[in-house]
Design an enzyme around this catalytic site. Sequence first.
Site, PDB file in Angstrom:
ATOM      1  N   ASP A  85      58.243 -41.948 -30.922  1.00 15.43           N
ATOM      2  CA  ASP A  85      59.272 -42.885 -31.395  1.00 15.43           C
ATOM      3  C   ASP A  85      58.694 -44.097 -32.139  1.00 15.43           C
ATOM      4  OD1 ASP A  85      61.107 -41.209 -30.287  1.00 15.43           O
ATOM      5  OD2 ASP A  85      61.465 -42.406 -28.490  1.00 15.43           O
ATOM      6  N   LYS A 126      66.994 -48.671 -24.666  1.00 15.82           N
ATOM      7  CA  LYS A 126      68.064 -47.686 -24.940  1.00 15.82           C
ATOM      8  C   LYS A 126      67.808 -46.412 -24.151  1.00 15.82           C
ATOM      9  CE  LYS A 126      67.603 -44.916 -28.660  1.00 15.82           C
ATOM     10  NZ  LYS A 126      67.668 -43.466 -28.467  1.00 15.82           N
ATOM     11  N   ASN A 127      66.557 -45.921 -24.228  1.00 12.95           N
ATOM     12  CA  ASN A 127      66.281 -44.613 -23.626  1.00 12.95           C
ATOM     13  C   ASN A 127      66.212 -44.644 -22.103  1.00 12.95           C
ATOM     14  OD1 ASN A 127      66.390 -43.480 -26.105  1.00 12.95           O
ATOM     15  ND2 ASN A 127      64.172 -43.202 -26.347  1.00 12.95           N
ATOM     16  N   ILE A 150      54.895 -33.816 -31.153  1.00  9.74           N
ATOM     17  CA  ILE A 150      56.125 -33.617 -30.367  1.00  9.74           C
ATOM     18  C   ILE A 150      57.275 -33.199 -31.272  1.00  9.74           C
ATOM     19  CG2 ILE A 150      57.773 -34.748 -28.802  1.00  9.74           C
ATOM     20  CD1 ILE A 150      55.334 -36.444 -27.867  1.00  9.74           C
ATOM     21  N   ARG A 177      72.203 -47.242 -33.931  1.00 13.00           N
ATOM     22  CA  ARG A 177      72.203 -46.363 -32.755  1.00 13.00           C
ATOM     23  C   ARG A 177      71.251 -46.890 -31.684  1.00 13.00           C
ATOM     24  NH1 ARG A 177      69.961 -41.061 -33.778  1.00 13.00           N
ATOM     25  NH2 ARG A 177      69.878 -41.277 -31.543  1.00 13.00           N
ATOM     26  N   ARG A 210      66.234 -29.252 -31.395  1.00  7.82           N
ATOM     27  CA  ARG A 210      66.248 -29.970 -30.112  1.00  7.82           C
ATOM     28  C   ARG A 210      66.799 -29.034 -29.026  1.00  7.82           C
ATOM     29  NH1 ARG A 210      66.489 -35.708 -31.140  1.00  7.82           N
ATOM     30  NH2 ARG A 210      65.916 -35.916 -28.963  1.00  7.82           N
ATOM     31  N   PRO A 211      65.955 -28.090 -28.554  1.00 11.22           N
ATOM     32  CA  PRO A 211      66.437 -27.125 -27.567  1.00 11.22           C
ATOM     33  C   PRO A 211      66.653 -27.756 -26.188  1.00 11.22           C
ATOM     34  CG  PRO A 211      64.081 -26.846 -27.906  1.00 11.22           C
ATOM     35  CD  PRO A 211      64.524 -27.925 -28.845  1.00 11.22           C
ATOM     36  N   VAL A 212      67.389 -27.041 -25.329  1.00  8.64           N
ATOM     37  CA  VAL A 212      67.591 -27.523 -23.948  1.00  8.64           C
ATOM     38  C   VAL A 212      67.180 -26.451 -22.938  1.00  8.64           C
ATOM     39  CG1 VAL A 212      69.371 -29.251 -24.453  1.00  8.64           C
ATOM     40  CG2 VAL A 212      70.056 -26.895 -23.997  1.00  8.64           C
ATOM     41  N   ASP A 213      66.373 -25.484 -23.392  1.00  3.73           N
ATOM     42  CA  ASP A 213      65.970 -24.396 -22.494  1.00  3.73           C
ATOM     43  C   ASP A 213      65.298 -24.906 -21.214  1.00  3.73           C
ATOM     44  OD1 ASP A 213      64.003 -25.148 -24.482  1.00  3.73           O
ATOM     45  OD2 ASP A 213      62.694 -23.621 -23.618  1.00  3.73           O
ATOM     46  N   LEU A 214      64.504 -25.974 -21.339  1.00  9.02           N
ATOM     47  CA  LEU A 214      63.786 -26.456 -20.150  1.00  9.02           C
ATOM     48  C   LEU A 214      64.754 -27.123 -19.164  1.00  9.02           C
ATOM     49  CD1 LEU A 214      60.680 -27.947 -21.997  1.00  9.02           C
ATOM     50  CD2 LEU A 214      60.757 -25.812 -20.700  1.00  9.02           C
ATOM     51  N   ARG A 258      72.806 -36.678 -29.125  1.00 13.97           N
ATOM     52  CA  ARG A 258      72.117 -35.618 -28.419  1.00 13.97           C
ATOM     53  C   ARG A 258      71.849 -35.980 -26.954  1.00 13.97           C
ATOM     54  NH1 ARG A 258      67.916 -33.541 -26.459  1.00 13.97           N
ATOM     55  NH2 ARG A 258      67.748 -31.295 -26.616  1.00 13.97           N
ATOM     56  N   CYS A 304      68.708 -31.769 -34.925  1.00 18.68           N
ATOM     57  CA  CYS A 304      68.992 -33.011 -35.610  1.00 18.68           C
ATOM     58  C   CYS A 304      67.898 -33.209 -36.630  1.00 18.68           C
ATOM     59  CB  CYS A 304      69.115 -34.174 -34.645  1.00 18.68           C
ATOM     60  SG  CYS A 304      67.575 -34.655 -33.924  1.00 18.68           S
TER      61      CYS A 304
HETATM   62  N1  EPU Z   1      61.845 -29.390 -25.740  1.00 15.14           N
HETATM   63  C1  EPU Z   1      61.932 -28.041 -25.510  1.00 15.14           C
HETATM   64  N2  EPU Z   1      62.886 -27.589 -24.647  1.00 15.14           N
HETATM   65  C2  EPU Z   1      63.729 -28.423 -23.998  1.00 15.14           C
HETATM   66  C3  EPU Z   1      63.648 -29.806 -24.228  1.00 15.14           C
HETATM   67  C4  EPU Z   1      62.675 -30.266 -25.116  1.00 15.14           C
HETATM   68  O1  EPU Z   1      61.167 -27.254 -26.081  1.00 15.14           O
HETATM   69  O2  EPU Z   1      64.564 -27.949 -23.214  1.00 15.14           O
HETATM   70  C5  EPU Z   1      60.812 -29.911 -26.674  1.00 15.14           C
HETATM   71  C6  EPU Z   1      61.401 -30.727 -27.815  1.00 15.14           C
HETATM   72  O3  EPU Z   1      61.795 -29.918 -28.888  1.00 15.14           O
HETATM   73  C7  EPU Z   1      60.235 -31.636 -28.166  1.00 15.14           C
HETATM   74  C8  EPU Z   1      59.576 -31.904 -26.810  1.00 15.14           C
HETATM   75  O4  EPU Z   1      60.028 -30.837 -25.958  1.00 15.14           O
HETATM   76  O5  EPU Z   1      59.305 -30.978 -28.982  1.00 15.14           O
HETATM   77  C9  EPU Z   1      59.925 -33.222 -26.174  1.00 15.14           C
HETATM   78  O6  EPU Z   1      61.331 -33.437 -26.217  1.00 15.14           O
HETATM   79  P1  EPU Z   1      62.075 -34.224 -25.072  1.00 15.14           P
HETATM   80  O7  EPU Z   1      62.955 -33.280 -24.329  1.00 15.14           O
HETATM   81  O8  EPU Z   1      61.091 -35.012 -24.276  1.00 15.14           O
HETATM   82  O9  EPU Z   1      63.010 -35.195 -25.904  1.00 15.14           O
HETATM   83  P2  EPU Z   1      64.361 -35.816 -25.360  1.00 15.14           P
HETATM   84  O10 EPU Z   1      64.254 -35.997 -23.910  1.00 15.14           O
HETATM   85  O11 EPU Z   1      65.500 -35.083 -25.913  1.00 15.14           O
HETATM   86  C10 EPU Z   1      63.632 -38.320 -25.488  1.00 15.14           C
HETATM   87  C11 EPU Z   1      64.036 -39.540 -26.251  1.00 15.14           C
HETATM   88  C12 EPU Z   1      63.622 -39.393 -27.708  1.00 15.14           C
HETATM   89  C13 EPU Z   1      62.103 -39.195 -27.750  1.00 15.14           C
HETATM   90  C14 EPU Z   1      61.694 -37.984 -26.906  1.00 15.14           C
HETATM   91  C15 EPU Z   1      60.201 -37.780 -26.805  1.00 15.14           C
HETATM   92  C16 EPU Z   1      65.996 -40.326 -25.099  1.00 15.14           C
HETATM   93  C17 EPU Z   1      67.447 -40.546 -25.108  1.00 15.14           C
HETATM   94  N3  EPU Z   1      65.478 -39.719 -26.158  1.00 15.14           N
HETATM   95  O12 EPU Z   1      64.327 -37.233 -26.083  1.00 15.14           O
HETATM   96  O13 EPU Z   1      63.952 -40.610 -28.333  1.00 15.14           O
HETATM   97  O14 EPU Z   1      61.678 -39.003 -29.074  1.00 15.14           O
HETATM   98  O15 EPU Z   1      62.210 -38.151 -25.563  1.00 15.14           O
HETATM   99  O16 EPU Z   1      59.588 -38.894 -26.260  1.00 15.14           O
HETATM  100  O17 EPU Z   1      65.317 -40.706 -24.165  1.00 15.14           O
HETATM  101  C18 EPU Z   1      64.499 -42.037 -30.112  1.00 15.14           C
HETATM  102  O18 EPU Z   1      64.708 -42.937 -29.294  1.00 15.14           O
HETATM  103  O19 EPU Z   1      64.402 -42.256 -31.355  1.00 15.14           O
HETATM  104  C19 EPU Z   1      64.332 -40.669 -29.642  1.00 15.14           C
HETATM  105  C20 EPU Z   1      64.509 -39.615 -30.426  1.00 15.14           C
END
Ligand code: EPU
Length: 423
Positions: free
Chosen positions: A310, A22-23, A332, A402, A120-124, A91, A115
């Site tokens: 996960d 999925k991911n 995480i 999902r 779940r920030p997107v600052d990065l 998301r 969530c």
């Molecule tokens: N984070 C920030 N700023 C950002 C983005 C992330 O501080 O701009 C933090 C998050 O809050 C978290 C950490 O960085 O503490 C890692 O988050 P990441 O961005 O890697 O998560 P993601 O890319 O949104 C993907 C998977 C998640 C999985 C995480 C971590 C997909 C679609 N989703 O999410 O999968 O838990 O990486 O490995 O690839 C799931 O499948 O159940 C799931 C939640």
Amino acid sequence: MDKLIVHGGATLRGSVNISGSKNASLPILAASLLTDKEVIIRRVPDVSDTNYMVQIISALGGEIERSSGTVRINNKEIVDTAPYDLVRRMRASICVMGPLLARTGRAVVSLPGGCIIGDRPVDLHLRGLEALGATTEFESGNIIITAPKGGLKGAEVNLRGTHGPTVLGTDNVMMAAVFAEGTTVIESAAAEPEVEDLANFLNALGAKIEGAGTRRIVIQGVTSLGGTEHTVIPDRIEAGTFMAAAVIAGDGVVLRRVCREQMVAINHIFEICGHKLIYNEAGDIVTIHRGENPIGAEIITAPFPGYPTDMQAQMTAVFATTPGISVVKDTIFPQRFMHCAEMKRMGADINVDNGTAIIKGVKQLSSAPVMASDLRASAALVLAALTAKGTTAISRLYHIDRGYEHIDEKLLQLNAHVERVKE
Ligand code: EPU
């Protein structure tokens, strides 16, 4: 709404095919927006998250045909605004931002909220795209991100956040950088196999990306992309979940279409606990034998190649009936422990404090009506129910749909006694 009825106590046996990831599928589907040529993506799992992504691409102008795992996409002409009604449901929709920005020079995507698993920030993501020259505005809950007049320019970007690297953030910057003039270097990139699969897909389209799967990714900008056919990697989390089912309730369960290399951390913990995993030479079929005297373990989640967040909920379910004390710490998503409260209602002995669960294995869990709260928490409840005494009803099954392809059918194939019913 569906719920899953699980009659505990059946012994799982036989074999099951693991679906495409999925991911990996989600960003690869989004990446199709970068090209106006046809792409064919195989082994896309039939789960509601991929359905949402297909709907988003279609709403952006894509022509899509889908049949049994194969998605054929033509994104000849697309618009730059992702519809809120679809984006808000998932998301991961945020990963259309990079490709839209790169292809059209602008992206309008609604800002994802938090969530159940945490903030779940997107600052990065934004830091990375801004380093390539994009400017960001926020309006009515939307992020509006715009490329400069001359287009995005390659740059050095460090994507390390306080919780480590970001998976979808790395994907977004990598996709945006495909058309950025010159060289982009992403430091502290996420090294997850799903990021590498996306890079392989992009390279097959004609992008020039090196280092995906490591902490440093280098992208040379190109001016156009072609089409391609791509097969998505196996879902290592689905495989890990079925391994957990196999050690909880199985007798020689076989999983096909797995990838051993991508499962090292997951395998390691099962082995520490005393279970036996026997892979074939190619590393794509594994037979799981439950250890005779399993013991608990300590898991600390970490970015790949560390232990995946996960998989921690599913392991909590395994540890719930493993003798001794086990510890699960999620670095995480420290709030990702909703499954524990529900498992306690089934008789589990778990204490959660400050991002860590301490689990004292009990002899047997007992059935109770429980509620799924997020994707992996639901999987953990299904696992717990497999050995619980009596019949467990797990409501809000849409959470599990999902990300797990036809989980009830796969469990039935392994001899579990489960039924999907309408609530
Ligand atoms: N984070 C920030 N700023 C950002 C983005 C992330 O501080 O701009 C933090 C998050 O809050 C978290 C950490 O960085 O503490 C890692 O988050 P990441 O961005 O890697 O998560 P993601 O890319 O949104 C993907 C998977 C998640 C999985 C995480 C971590 C997909 C679609 N989703 O999410 O999968 O838990 O990486 O490995 O690839 C799931 O499948 O159940 C799931 C939640």
